[in-house]
Design a protein around this motif. Structure first.
Motif, PDB file in Angstrom:
ATOM      1  N   PHE A 127       5.015  -1.551  -3.547  1.00  0.00           N
ATOM      2  CA  PHE A 127       5.919  -1.420  -2.400  1.00  0.00           C
ATOM      3  C   PHE A 127       6.151   0.042  -2.036  1.00  0.00           C
ATOM      4  CE2 PHE A 127       7.823  -5.613  -4.016  1.00  0.00           C
ATOM      5  CZ  PHE A 127       6.941  -6.350  -3.242  1.00  0.00           C
ATOM      6  N   TYR A 128       6.191   0.893  -3.044  1.00  0.00           N
ATOM      7  CA  TYR A 128       6.394   2.325  -2.791  1.00  0.00           C
ATOM      8  C   TYR A 128       5.262   2.868  -1.918  1.00  0.00           C
ATOM      9  CZ  TYR A 128       7.537   7.228  -3.766  1.00  0.00           C
ATOM     10  OH  TYR A 128       7.882   8.552  -3.647  1.00  0.00           O
ATOM     11  N   LYS A 129       4.040   2.530  -2.264  1.00  0.00           N
ATOM     12  CA  LYS A 129       2.894   3.021  -1.489  1.00  0.00           C
ATOM     13  C   LYS A 129       2.813   2.362  -0.110  1.00  0.00           C
ATOM     14  CE  LYS A 129      -0.294   2.371  -4.705  1.00  0.00           C
ATOM     15  NZ  LYS A 129      -1.599   2.431  -5.416  1.00  0.00           N
ATOM     16  N   MET A 130       3.399   1.155   0.015  1.00  0.00           N
ATOM     17  CA  MET A 130       3.471   0.508   1.330  1.00  0.00           C
ATOM     18  C   MET A 130       4.421   1.250   2.265  1.00  0.00           C
ATOM     19  SD  MET A 130       3.694  -3.602   0.618  1.00  0.00           S
ATOM     20  CE  MET A 130       4.501  -3.819   2.214  1.00  0.00           C
TER      21      MET A 130
ATOM     22  N   GLY B 250       8.610  -4.078   9.831  1.00  0.00           N
ATOM     23  CA  GLY B 250       7.553  -5.018   9.470  1.00  0.00           C
ATOM     24  C   GLY B 250       7.252  -4.982   7.981  1.00  0.00           C
ATOM     25  N   LYS B 251       7.201  -3.785   7.417  1.00  0.00           N
ATOM     26  CA  LYS B 251       6.953  -3.640   5.979  1.00  0.00           C
ATOM     27  C   LYS B 251       8.086  -4.279   5.167  1.00  0.00           C
ATOM     28  CE  LYS B 251       4.407   0.682   6.630  1.00  0.00           C
ATOM     29  NZ  LYS B 251       4.471   2.166   6.502  1.00  0.00           N
ATOM     30  N   HIS B 252       9.301  -4.113   5.628  1.00  0.00           N
ATOM     31  CA  HIS B 252      10.437  -4.685   4.921  1.00  0.00           C
ATOM     32  C   HIS B 252      10.433  -6.217   5.000  1.00  0.00           C
ATOM     33  CE1 HIS B 252      13.351  -1.145   4.126  1.00  0.00           C
ATOM     34  NE2 HIS B 252      12.084  -0.774   3.995  1.00  0.00           N
ATOM     35  N   LEU B 253       9.977  -6.758   6.112  1.00  0.00           N
ATOM     36  CA  LEU B 253       9.854  -8.216   6.217  1.00  0.00           C
ATOM     37  C   LEU B 253       8.841  -8.749   5.203  1.00  0.00           C
ATOM     38  CD1 LEU B 253       9.885  -8.971  10.054  1.00  0.00           C
ATOM     39  CD2 LEU B 253      11.564  -9.729   8.361  1.00  0.00           C
ATOM     40  N   VAL B 254       7.720  -8.072   5.099  1.00  0.00           N
ATOM     41  CA  VAL B 254       6.680  -8.482   4.147  1.00  0.00           C
ATOM     42  C   VAL B 254       7.208  -8.401   2.719  1.00  0.00           C
ATOM     43  CG1 VAL B 254       4.427  -7.884   3.180  1.00  0.00           C
ATOM     44  CG2 VAL B 254       4.771  -7.827   5.660  1.00  0.00           C
TER      45      VAL B 254
END
Length: 432
Positions: free
Chosen positions: A183-186, A382-386
């Motif tokens: 998640f950090y790298k996302m 969007g990243k947080h939704l994923v």
């Protein structure tokens, strides 16, 4: 024989500590910043205070015959989880990434707290960072206890929280906060534990409530044992949360001050929003409602504290309080016996905080962050939704699996007779 299982697990941990040497890491000799180190020492102590605070918060809500049991379930985490963390938990969460997947650290990295002397984590000693993060690992399983209060065997509880800490908490901590984490790298932003702590505990709480099913006397009118305990616990939690959030800046900086400001503002806003929403629904303003609202605000601001402005924290507190209140109302109309509404408050509060971070985060507060939806960038949201979906699925179904495994080792539910007399007597032979 089953009563010896938790003791046997402790013996196995000690044997492992003796058998497996730590990885040989080369210490990085650097001067530590004294101001940052002093602030993190204070923050570490503040976060530890949250667990006794949670004990009072939960203990005041249950019936009088279960106060000691409920409070002990929080306190015992300070013992068991500390041992796991010192032996290999910190390594799993923050050790060198294994396999390049960003999901787990090498258990030998800091095995038994070796390779910590003379090693820096930013501007502070790595041993201090390890102890700071330990307090997060301690309170997370303690949060779950409100969901299965008044009906779980103490020995079985010890097994479950040990498994949860190893197989749910440490992978989420590694994925979210380690530089090589998934998640950090996302680019997912979680300043102090909205996903790692509150979402994981909230979904585990829902899984626990569904798996253990309703209390035998769940339909009977419930009278909290001590509202004064709840107020005291809320005060301790609010006070300790400054270490939780402002300490996560990992330094004595303006960012720490901002996180402190957003933390207290969101909590204040949520406490008042909860009361006003109750009044709009025709209820009287209550001390219990104010306390629950304050904690929901603290939960919701946790992932956002070092990424949003103070004005945004007002919105986060208000919106999260209303949404959590609505989920509490919904839960009360179902057959789900989440005794102290851990999922509506911590799970939903954590999810709201994560989504609202994706909306209100701004690089003007923290240059290491990203602008959110409110500032014209859609990617973060969007990243947080994923991440929200991924963490929810992992924490919920992973917890269900661990509950089943624990139940096979040692039955989770107390008998109807034990529940009737109360867990204080049946599990601990003690009375309030």
């Amino acid at each position: 024989m089953k009563k010896l299982i938790p003791f046997g697990i402790l013996i196995i941990v000690v044997i492992l500590a003796l058998l497996f040497p730590a990885a040989n890491l080369t210490p990085t000799k650097v001067p530590f910043d004294k101001a940052d180190t002093a602030w993190l020492l204070i923050s570490t102590a503040l976060v530890l205070l949250m667990t006794p605070g949670l004990a009072f918060f939960y203990g005041g809500m249950v019936s009088k015959k279960n106060v000691i049991s409920t409070m002990l379930q929080s306190f015992v985490c300070m013992g068991l989880i500390t041992i796991i963390w010192v032996v290999f938990g910190f390594s799993l969460a923050f050790g060198t990434d294994v396999g390049g997947l960003g999901l787990i650290g090498n258990p030998k990295s800091f095995f038994m707290m070796q390779n910590t002397l003379g090693v820096a984590w930013g501007s502070i000693p790595v041993i201090l960072f390890a102890m700071f993060q330990l307090k997060f690992a301690v309170i997370t399983p303690a949060l779950i206890t409100g969901a299965f209060a008044e009906r779980i065997r103490f020995n079985s509880y010890l097994i479950f929280i040990a498994l949860f800490s190893i197989f749910i908490y440490t992978p989420l901590a590694h994925a979210t906060w380690h530089a090589d984490g998934l998640f950090y790298k996302m680019g997912v932003l979680d300043f102090a534990g909205g996903t790692v702590v509150h979402m994981s505990a909230g979904w585990a709480a829902l899984a626990s409530a569904l798996y253990l099913k309703k209390r035998y006397a769940a339909e009977a009118p419930h009278t909290p044992a001590r509202i004064s305990y709840v107020i005291l616990g809320t005060g301790l939690l609010w006070f300790g949360w400054f270490g939780f959030n402002a300490g996560s800046a990992l330094g004595s900086t303006e960012l720490a001050a901002t996180a402190l400001a957003t933390t207290t503002t969101a909590s204040a806003a949520a406490a008042m929003a909860w009361i006003f929403f109750d009044v709009l629904r025709g209820k009287k303003p209550s001390a219990l409602g104010a306390c629950i609202g304050a904690v929901v605000g603290l939960v919701a601001i946790t992932p956002a504290a070092g990424f949003v402005t103070v004005s945004s924290s007002l919105i986060i507190g208000i919106v999260s309080a209303v949404v959590s209140n609505l989920v509490v109302i919904w839960r009360s109309k179902t057959s789900i016996d989440d005794t102290l509404d851990v999922f509506p408050c911590h799970g939903v509060g954590g999810m709201m905080g994560m989504l609202l971070t994706g909306i209100f985060a701004t690089k003007s507060v923290n240059s290491a962050g990203t602008d959110g939806l409110f500032y014209g960038d859609t990617s973060l949201f969007g990243k947080h939704l994923v991440a929200l979906v991924a963490v929810s699925v992992f924490a919920f179904f992973g917890s269900l699996l661990l509950l089943k495994l624990t139940d096979l080792i040692s039955p989770l539910r107390v008998t109807p007779e034990e529940e009737l007399i109360g867990l204080d007597v049946s599990q601990h032979d003690e009375e309030l």
